[in-house]
Scaffold this active site. Structure first.
Site, mmCIF file in Angstrom:
data_model
loop_
_atom_site.group_PDB
_atom_site.id
_atom_site.type_symbol
_atom_site.label_atom_id
_atom_site.label_comp_id
_atom_site.label_asym_id
_atom_site.label_seq_id
_atom_site.Cartn_x
_atom_site.Cartn_y
_atom_site.Cartn_z
ATOM 1 N N GLY A 164 0.820 -1.201 0.000
ATOM 2 C CA GLY A 164 0.000 0.000 0.000
ATOM 3 C C GLY A 164 0.855 1.253 0.000
ATOM 4 O O GLY A 164 2.031 1.238 0.368
ATOM 5 N N CYS A 165 0.244 2.366 -0.409
ATOM 6 C CA CYS A 165 0.987 3.625 -0.508
ATOM 7 C C CYS A 165 1.391 4.146 0.872
ATOM 8 O O CYS A 165 2.564 4.436 1.126
ATOM 9 C CB CYS A 165 0.175 4.659 -1.276
ATOM 10 S SG CYS A 165 -1.524 4.855 -0.692
ATOM 11 N N TYR A 166 0.425 4.258 1.774
ATOM 12 C CA TYR A 166 0.758 4.650 3.149
ATOM 13 C C TYR A 166 1.731 3.646 3.770
ATOM 14 O O TYR A 166 2.661 4.019 4.494
ATOM 15 C CB TYR A 166 -0.501 4.659 4.016
ATOM 16 C CG TYR A 166 -1.457 5.804 3.876
ATOM 17 C CD1 TYR A 166 -1.068 7.122 4.093
ATOM 18 C CD2 TYR A 166 -2.806 5.564 3.597
ATOM 19 C CE1 TYR A 166 -1.977 8.166 4.023
ATOM 20 C CE2 TYR A 166 -3.729 6.601 3.528
ATOM 21 C CZ TYR A 166 -3.309 7.893 3.737
ATOM 22 O OH TYR A 166 -4.217 8.920 3.682
ATOM 23 N N ALA A 167 1.479 2.355 3.509
ATOM 24 C CA ALA A 167 2.306 1.304 4.115
ATOM 25 C C ALA A 167 3.755 1.404 3.662
ATOM 26 O O ALA A 167 4.679 1.121 4.436
ATOM 27 C CB ALA A 167 1.736 -0.071 3.779
ATOM 28 N N THR A 168 3.967 1.793 2.413
ATOM 29 C CA THR A 168 5.328 1.988 1.913
ATOM 30 C C THR A 168 6.025 3.096 2.691
ATOM 31 O O THR A 168 7.162 2.941 3.159
ATOM 32 C CB THR A 168 5.299 2.313 0.412
ATOM 33 O OG1 THR A 168 4.761 1.197 -0.307
ATOM 34 C CG2 THR A 168 6.690 2.625 -0.116
#
Length: 316
Positions: A135-139
């Site tokens: 995920g974008c936030y997770a990255t």
């Protein structure tokens, strides 16, 4: 001798990430885009919707069996969460050798799939043909936390702010510019999908509070970290420099990075290292483009890695 290009198709190409993928594929010297599936755009020329693509290819409305029948070497699924399974099943049944990259959250917790955050996981890649894009936030969270992971004294607290492109193209309050004007919209303040994802990947509990802002693209992630032992700002800065010294897409900066400077670029900036009195609490800020390093760029890194090419091919 002419080298045959590797064929690739995209499912779910109407969205913002699909458009970025088309640009990257068009710039790749070894890829040939052979189908682009979108129910809403079926029949329209891809070139009319993508500045980077030249050709006569048209969008098609393809179900799972039709996608598998295309027999592309690579298929990227850019679908909303919960929609990937029929396509995976059809490709597993008829074309198991296909390289399949899923951008949704559907397989991020499946140990049979490689979790592709190259800067942190490329050493674990073992030839898997099924890749789950983070995920974008997770990255952003994982890249901001990892250099201090072994020093953590408690759960990191992550305050994330994303441009509204992260909410997709289906109309909602979270991608409505009129509602977002002069506003910051909190949502899913506990148990967000990316909170669970990062906690699972890092093996430590993480607390995440996401917000949507009026800008179109880009994530700012402010991370509060409590440490077991005191560390100076210089020691912390040195740890980040050392950890990412050989990662061309990650830039360690002194000041807190601005999201306006990362939008439209492929990399990540991490900085703003601020240490509280006592040197056992530090705040770190990471920025990235949610559509690029948070999605399309990362998918291209994973594709290149899986096919044995330079990881940054087509990533300008």
């Amino acid at each position: 001798m002419t080298v045959q290009p590797t064929t690739i198709g995209i499912v779910g190409a109407r969205g913002h990430t699909g458009a970025e993928l088309i640009k990257l594929i068009a710039a790749h010297p070894q890829l040939q885009l052979v189908f682009v599936s979108s129910r809403e755009l079926a029949g329209q020329r891809v070139a009319e919707h993508s500045d980077g693509y030249q050709g006569e290819l048209r969008y098609e409305s393809l179900d799972a069996d039709a996608v598998a029948a295309k027999a592309a070497d690579v298929v990227i699924l850019a679908l909303p969460n919960g929609k990937a399974e029929p396509f995976v099943a059809a490709i597993d049944a008829s074309r198991p050798q296909t390289l399949l990259i899923d951008l949704s959250a559907d397989y991020r917790f499946d140990p049979a799939w490689y979790y592709g955050l190259p800067e942190l996981t490329r050493h674990t890649y073992a030839g898997q043909r099924r890749i789950s894009n983070p995920g974008c936030y997770a990255t952003a969270m994982q890249l901001a936390i990892t250099p201090l992971r072994e020093q953590l004294a408690g759960p990191p607290q992550c305050f994330g702010v994303s441009g509204y492109s992260g909410a997709g193209t289906t109309p909602s309050d979270k991608n409505n510019p009129a509602l977002l004007a002069d506003n910051l919209m909190p949502y899913a303040l506990t148990n967000h999908m990316h909170e669970r994802e990062v906690s699972a990947q890092l093996g430590v509990p993480v607390e995440f509070m996401p917000h949507v802002a009026p800008h179109f693209r880009g994530i700012t992630m402010t991370v509060n970290l409590w440490l077991q032992q005191p560390l100076t700002r210089e020691q912390i800065h040195a740890r980040y420099l050392e950890r990412y010294a050989h990662e061309p897409l990650i830039e360690i900066v002194d000041e807190a990075p601005w999201v306006s400077r990362i939008a439209g670029t492929h990399g990540v900036q991490i900085g703003g290292f601020t240490v509280a009195p006592g040197n056992k609490r530090v705040v770190v800020v990471a920025t990235l483009d949610n559509l690029l390093k948070g999605a399309a760029t990362q998918a291209m890194q994973n594709l290149n890695l899986a096919l044995g090419w330079d990881e940054l091919t087509a990533i300008g």
